[in-house]
Design a protein around this motif. Structure first.
Motif, PDB file in Angstrom:
ATOM      1  N   LEU A   3       0.901  -1.438  -0.046  1.00  0.00           N
ATOM      2  CA  LEU A   3       0.017   0.108  -0.012  1.00  0.00           C
ATOM      3  C   LEU A   3       1.043   1.321  -0.003  1.00  0.00           C
ATOM      4  N   GLU A   4       1.805   1.308   0.770  1.00  0.00           N
ATOM      5  CA  GLU A   4       2.877   2.435   1.053  1.00  0.00           C
ATOM      6  C   GLU A   4       3.358   2.686  -0.588  1.00  0.00           C
ATOM      7  N   ASN A   5       3.761   1.607  -1.195  1.00  0.00           N
ATOM      8  CA  ASN A   5       4.613   1.440  -2.319  1.00  0.00           C
ATOM      9  C   ASN A   5       3.445   2.008  -3.513  1.00  0.00           C
ATOM     10  N   ALA A   6       2.260   1.598  -3.354  1.00  0.00           N
ATOM     11  CA  ALA A   6       1.373   2.249  -4.391  1.00  0.00           C
ATOM     12  C   ALA A   6       0.777   3.559  -4.068  1.00  0.00           C
ATOM     13  N   LEU A   7       0.818   3.979  -2.864  1.00  0.00           N
ATOM     14  CA  LEU A   7       0.392   5.156  -2.726  1.00  0.00           C
ATOM     15  C   LEU A   7       1.764   6.277  -3.115  1.00  0.00           C
ATOM     16  N   GLY A   8       2.781   5.796  -3.157  1.00  0.00           N
ATOM     17  CA  GLY A   8       4.086   6.445  -3.836  1.00  0.00           C
ATOM     18  C   GLY A   8       3.914   6.771  -5.262  1.00  0.00           C
ATOM     19  N   HIS A   9       3.055   5.962  -5.903  1.00  0.00           N
ATOM     20  CA  HIS A   9       2.797   6.018  -7.460  1.00  0.00           C
ATOM     21  C   HIS A   9       1.686   6.988  -7.720  1.00  0.00           C
ATOM     22  N   LEU A  10       0.956   7.720  -6.560  1.00  0.00           N
ATOM     23  CA  LEU A  10      -0.082   8.440  -7.186  1.00  0.00           C
ATOM     24  C   LEU A  10       0.564   9.609  -7.072  1.00  0.00           C
ATOM     25  N   SER A  11      -0.326  10.322  -7.951  1.00  0.00           N
ATOM     26  CA  SER A  11       0.105  11.994  -7.850  1.00  0.00           C
ATOM     27  C   SER A  11       0.078  12.556  -6.414  1.00  0.00           C
ATOM     28  N   VAL A  43      -5.794  13.590  -0.807  1.00  0.00           N
ATOM     29  CA  VAL A  43      -6.896  13.245  -0.541  1.00  0.00           C
ATOM     30  C   VAL A  43      -7.271  11.906   0.059  1.00  0.00           C
ATOM     31  N   THR A  44      -6.486  10.965  -0.354  1.00  0.00           N
ATOM     32  CA  THR A  44      -6.485   9.762   0.050  1.00  0.00           C
ATOM     33  C   THR A  44      -6.304   9.520   1.531  1.00  0.00           C
ATOM     34  N   VAL A  45      -4.795  10.098   1.812  1.00  0.00           N
ATOM     35  CA  VAL A  45      -4.761   9.995   3.266  1.00  0.00           C
ATOM     36  C   VAL A  45      -5.658  10.846   4.121  1.00  0.00           C
ATOM     37  N   LEU A  46      -5.911  11.992   3.923  1.00  0.00           N
ATOM     38  CA  LEU A  46      -6.846  12.705   4.640  1.00  0.00           C
ATOM     39  C   LEU A  46      -8.063  11.847   4.880  1.00  0.00           C
ATOM     40  N   ILE A  55     -15.513  20.596  -3.285  1.00  0.00           N
ATOM     41  CA  ILE A  55     -15.919  19.473  -2.930  1.00  0.00           C
ATOM     42  C   ILE A  55     -16.104  18.214  -4.286  1.00  0.00           C
ATOM     43  N   GLY A  56     -16.447  18.837  -5.336  1.00  0.00           N
ATOM     44  CA  GLY A  56     -16.459  17.997  -6.536  1.00  0.00           C
ATOM     45  C   GLY A  56     -14.961  17.545  -6.828  1.00  0.00           C
ATOM     46  N   THR A  57     -13.974  18.337  -6.687  1.00  0.00           N
ATOM     47  CA  THR A  57     -12.763  18.106  -7.158  1.00  0.00           C
ATOM     48  C   THR A  57     -12.309  16.798  -6.147  1.00  0.00           C
ATOM     49  N   VAL A  58     -12.587  17.103  -4.836  1.00  0.00           N
ATOM     50  CA  VAL A  58     -12.370  15.909  -3.765  1.00  0.00           C
ATOM     51  C   VAL A  58     -12.906  14.638  -4.138  1.00  0.00           C
ATOM     52  N   ARG A  59     -13.977  14.705  -4.606  1.00  0.00           N
ATOM     53  CA  ARG A  59     -14.721  13.448  -4.955  1.00  0.00           C
ATOM     54  C   ARG A  59     -14.057  13.001  -6.214  1.00  0.00           C
ATOM     55  N   SER A  60     -13.710  13.569  -7.392  1.00  0.00           N
ATOM     56  CA  SER A  60     -13.238  13.155  -8.460  1.00  0.00           C
ATOM     57  C   SER A  60     -11.717  12.631  -8.069  1.00  0.00           C
ATOM     58  N   ARG A  61     -10.934  13.324  -7.450  1.00  0.00           N
ATOM     59  CA  ARG A  61      -9.520  12.735  -6.938  1.00  0.00           C
ATOM     60  C   ARG A  61      -9.616  11.674  -6.555  1.00  0.00           C
ATOM     61  N   HIS A  71      -6.877   3.996  -9.352  1.00  0.00           N
ATOM     62  CA  HIS A  71      -5.450   3.737  -9.664  1.00  0.00           C
ATOM     63  C   HIS A  71      -4.955   2.791  -8.511  1.00  0.00           C
ATOM     64  N   LEU A  72      -5.173   3.226  -7.215  1.00  0.00           N
ATOM     65  CA  LEU A  72      -4.615   2.141  -6.118  1.00  0.00           C
ATOM     66  C   LEU A  72      -5.056   0.453  -6.399  1.00  0.00           C
ATOM     67  N   ARG A  73      -6.217   0.537  -6.659  1.00  0.00           N
ATOM     68  CA  ARG A  73      -6.817  -0.921  -7.006  1.00  0.00           C
ATOM     69  C   ARG A  73      -6.089  -1.458  -8.045  1.00  0.00           C
ATOM     70  N   GLN A  74      -5.809  -0.786  -9.187  1.00  0.00           N
ATOM     71  CA  GLN A  74      -4.958  -1.242 -10.377  1.00  0.00           C
ATOM     72  C   GLN A  74      -3.563  -1.545  -9.820  1.00  0.00           C
ATOM     73  N   LEU A  75      -3.010  -0.647  -9.279  1.00  0.00           N
ATOM     74  CA  LEU A  75      -1.666  -0.973  -8.770  1.00  0.00           C
ATOM     75  C   LEU A  75      -1.482  -2.095  -7.965  1.00  0.00           C
ATOM     76  N   LEU A  76      -2.488  -2.350  -6.962  1.00  0.00           N
ATOM     77  CA  LEU A  76      -2.403  -3.393  -6.040  1.00  0.00           C
ATOM     78  C   LEU A  76      -2.799  -4.706  -6.821  1.00  0.00           C
ATOM     79  N   GLN A  77      -3.480  -4.784  -7.683  1.00  0.00           N
ATOM     80  CA  GLN A  77      -3.914  -5.996  -8.511  1.00  0.00           C
ATOM     81  C   GLN A  77      -2.673  -6.218  -9.273  1.00  0.00           C
ATOM     82  N   ASP A  78      -1.874  -5.339  -9.922  1.00  0.00           N
ATOM     83  CA  ASP A  78      -0.887  -5.753 -10.782  1.00  0.00           C
ATOM     84  C   ASP A  78       0.404  -6.221  -9.746  1.00  0.00           C
TER      85      ASP A  78
END
Length: 178
Positions: free
Chosen positions: A117-125, A131-134, A152-158, A165-172
């Protein structure tokens, strides 16, 4: 937020260094996680976390409502970390501890999941990591929007994009290890 924290904040605003020391003790992990999510570097995170508490101490008199302290502190942490990134103007990478302590398979599995998870978070922008950590720290969308000063719409989108992206990284990652 715990009712004792409100008393500590009130006492710290009156100048009690002991109360502020207790606040630091209560919120150091929260600040560390928030800053690390942006910097992805343990040494820089420690430096910035100290700076966050210095700024918080100096600005405590300006806090209008003690109940908003966690989001107020998160905002200071986020802005201080972003300022640090701008001043450094370099890419940060995740540092992983080289030592592994394995007591049993469950702990080993949990540690691997955390590292993945730490590694995957590192690959996020940076925006998606924040937003994920908050959100993981328990802030709702509105609070995250206020902390980051975005709609708030930007929060939802991000958050949606970060999750995908995390789901894909973790599946990979799981696919590579099987």
């Amino acid at each position: 937020m715990n009712p004792n924290d409100i008393d500590l904040i009130r006492n710290a605003r009156k100048g009690s260094t002991e109360a502020f020391t207790a606040i630091v003790r209560n919120y150091k992990n929260f600040v560390y996680r928030t800053v690390f999510a942006i910097l992805q570097n343990r040494q820089d995170t420690e430096d910035v976390a100290q700076e966050v508490f210095i700024k918080a101490y100096r600005s405590l008199a300006g806090l209008r409502d003690e109940r908003t302290f966690p989001s107020w502190l998160a905002q200071i942490a986020t802005r201080t970390a972003l300022d640090w990134v701008q001043s450094k103007q370099k890419n940060q990478t995740i540092e992983l501890d080289s030592e592994k302590f394995v007591v049993n398979d469950d702990i080993h599995r949990a540690a691997n999941i955390r590292l993945d998870l730490e590694n995957a978070l590192g690959h996020l922008s940076e925006e998606h990591r924040m937003v994920t950590v908050l959100r993981a720290d328990g802030f709702d969308y509105e609070e995250i929007a206020q902390i980051l000063d975005i709609p708030i719409g930007t929060v939802r989108s991000r958050l949606h994009n970060a999750r995908m992206h995390l789901r894909q990284l973790l599946q990979d990652e799981r696919g590579d290890n099987e």
